[in-house]
Design a protein around this motif. Sequence first.
Motif, PDB file in Angstrom:
ATOM      1  N   ASN A  16     -17.869  62.974  34.362  1.00  0.00           N
ATOM      2  CA  ASN A  16     -16.544  62.827  35.261  1.00  0.00           C
ATOM      3  C   ASN A  16     -16.554  61.312  35.949  1.00  0.00           C
ATOM      4  N   SER A  74      -8.077  59.502  41.406  1.00  0.00           N
ATOM      5  CA  SER A  74      -7.986  60.660  40.125  1.00  0.00           C
ATOM      6  C   SER A  74      -9.428  60.646  39.566  1.00  0.00           C
ATOM      7  N   ASN A  75      -9.812  61.995  39.147  1.00  0.00           N
ATOM      8  CA  ASN A  75     -11.067  62.263  38.355  1.00  0.00           C
ATOM      9  C   ASN A  75     -10.614  62.353  36.669  1.00  0.00           C
ATOM     10  N   SER A 111     -12.351  62.831  32.922  1.00  0.00           N
ATOM     11  CA  SER A 111     -13.536  63.143  31.963  1.00  0.00           C
ATOM     12  C   SER A 111     -13.762  62.580  30.907  1.00  0.00           C
ATOM     13  N   GLU A 128      -6.232  65.072  32.905  1.00  0.00           N
ATOM     14  CA  GLU A 128      -6.360  63.536  33.490  1.00  0.00           C
ATOM     15  C   GLU A 128      -7.118  62.994  32.152  1.00  0.00           C
ATOM     16  N   GLN A 176      -9.328  67.933  35.348  1.00  0.00           N
ATOM     17  CA  GLN A 176     -10.040  66.699  34.731  1.00  0.00           C
ATOM     18  C   GLN A 176      -9.674  66.650  33.286  1.00  0.00           C
ATOM     19  N   ASP A 220     -11.096  72.854  38.645  1.00  0.00           N
ATOM     20  CA  ASP A 220     -11.182  71.468  38.660  1.00  0.00           C
ATOM     21  C   ASP A 220     -11.554  70.952  37.135  1.00  0.00           C
ATOM     22  N   SER A 224     -13.747  58.328  37.431  1.00  0.00           N
ATOM     23  CA  SER A 224     -12.370  58.201  38.001  1.00  0.00           C
ATOM     24  C   SER A 224     -11.885  56.769  38.175  1.00  0.00           C
ATOM     25  N   THR A 244     -22.550  61.650  36.822  1.00  0.00           N
ATOM     26  CA  THR A 244     -21.576  62.505  37.442  1.00  0.00           C
ATOM     27  C   THR A 244     -22.088  62.591  38.858  1.00  0.00           C
TER      28      THR A 244
END
Length: 513
Positions: free
Chosen positions: A491, A483-484, A486, A436, A433, A429, A493, A465
């Motif tokens: 975190n 979508s997540n 960072s 992204e 993240q 994950d 999104s 978070t």
Amino acid sequence: MKTKCNICNFNFAILPFVALLWLSNGAFGSLKVSRFVQNGKDSSNEVHDGDWIEIVIEPEDSLIELVEVTCVTEDNHLVTLGKVSQNGSQTTFAVGTKRIGVAEISCGETGSGTGQNNAEVLPIEIRIVLDSNWVATVFPFFGFVVIIGLNILFGTDISVADIRFIIRSPKPLFSTALCQFVLLPPYGLGVARLLGYEADVSLGILMVCCAPGGLFSNTVTYLIDGEVPLSIAMSFFSTICAIGTMPLNLLLYSQFISDDPSFKPSDIPYLNLLLSLVIIAVPVAVGMLLAAKAKKATVQLTKFGKPVVLLLLMIYIAIGLYVNWFAFSLLEPRDFGGAILVPLGGYCLGGLATLILRLRCSQVKTCSVEVGMQNAIIVVAMTRIVFDPPQSDLNSILPLSIAFINTVCVMPIYLTHILVKKHNKRYRDVCEQNKEAQMRDRELFDKGRKTSDKELTKTGTPICTGVRKYSANGEKDVKKTHSNLSENGRNVSFDKNEGENDNSIKLNNLQPK
């Protein structure tokens, strides 16, 4: 009574014959090397490892007849000696070579070595160099083509927005430069002192630690889901910095190794450093151009990116092992310790510095690899400039070993990344993240704006978070996020095509104020 003078009856005519007899017994005789013979042809004292060479020895004075000539050496690990023939005018010895180095051979007439006849001892130097072949000749060009091709591939994953973001957020760049040029040189000096290396070997380690990052750091970053644009920017930036910092660090730390070091700052191959800049910049620019002008073809190309990179690396490692096997065959256990500790220290320093700065995981991996993978090939080039073979090959053994161990480490590092990513959901994950987040950074700079914690707080949105989702005005929205991302270690999104508010974001563990 007259006494008879015996000396008056001495025949002085026989004196030349007495002198000749004395010389023929080797009392004042001196020897010389008439010629070196290899494969039936006249040669020099330079011979390839594994080959044989004959030494023809004659007296300096052709009127003197040789009695018995012997040759001895203390370098039995380098050569073997054997007499081929001898007559009154010359003696021939055969020398078989075992490995590269400089062998010292002492020759003299029988008894001269023990001082019985007081004859001069003839020192002979045999220089044993590497046997060149077509593979060793082609290997540097193959490596050049591989690096060019990989940089073009990496360039397809870079945009102008990435470059702008890196320039405007230089924290990773400066932290890497700090580790490479401030912390790593004294660390290398400490390793050399700890393992008790000789001055020339210690200086080789110090030079590796003063060198810029590069080699296959971009490749490793690509394979372990680091940030390729950042890695390439770091390699380029550190190479520029090395033009000034490398001579400065050598001048500063070499005095702790030797008062008369073999390497001087003037010996640094600045042309090679400039060539490294060109090898990085031009192919990456070509890749960026391909990504901009031929998007469909680029997408198809990147699908096969990692298998192609792994294949090229395996071929490079196999050929490199064959070409540089002499370096590994000459390594002692203590040398292996230095070849492992230098890159390992770089990985730890880079990772620790970026963790202290609280950079995201992908940036930590990128900086760690960049600091650990120093461009030891620059050091090898320096030894080739300063020394002639075989000394240049001997002095480059440890830098070559460091470079090769770094290259070989690519596979276990990549396999570890794959296994952990497959079996550890949290790490998987985090990698997603980070990807992204990198895309989000690109989008933000494409639009010419930034998002910070303060800006989000002004809209009434808490930064945290967790699992719940709130819109920018603080109202609860239970719809699923798309979508997540960072941002600054948290975190966040952003909804795309979902919800009524385009500014809706996902926040975790905190209720809105």
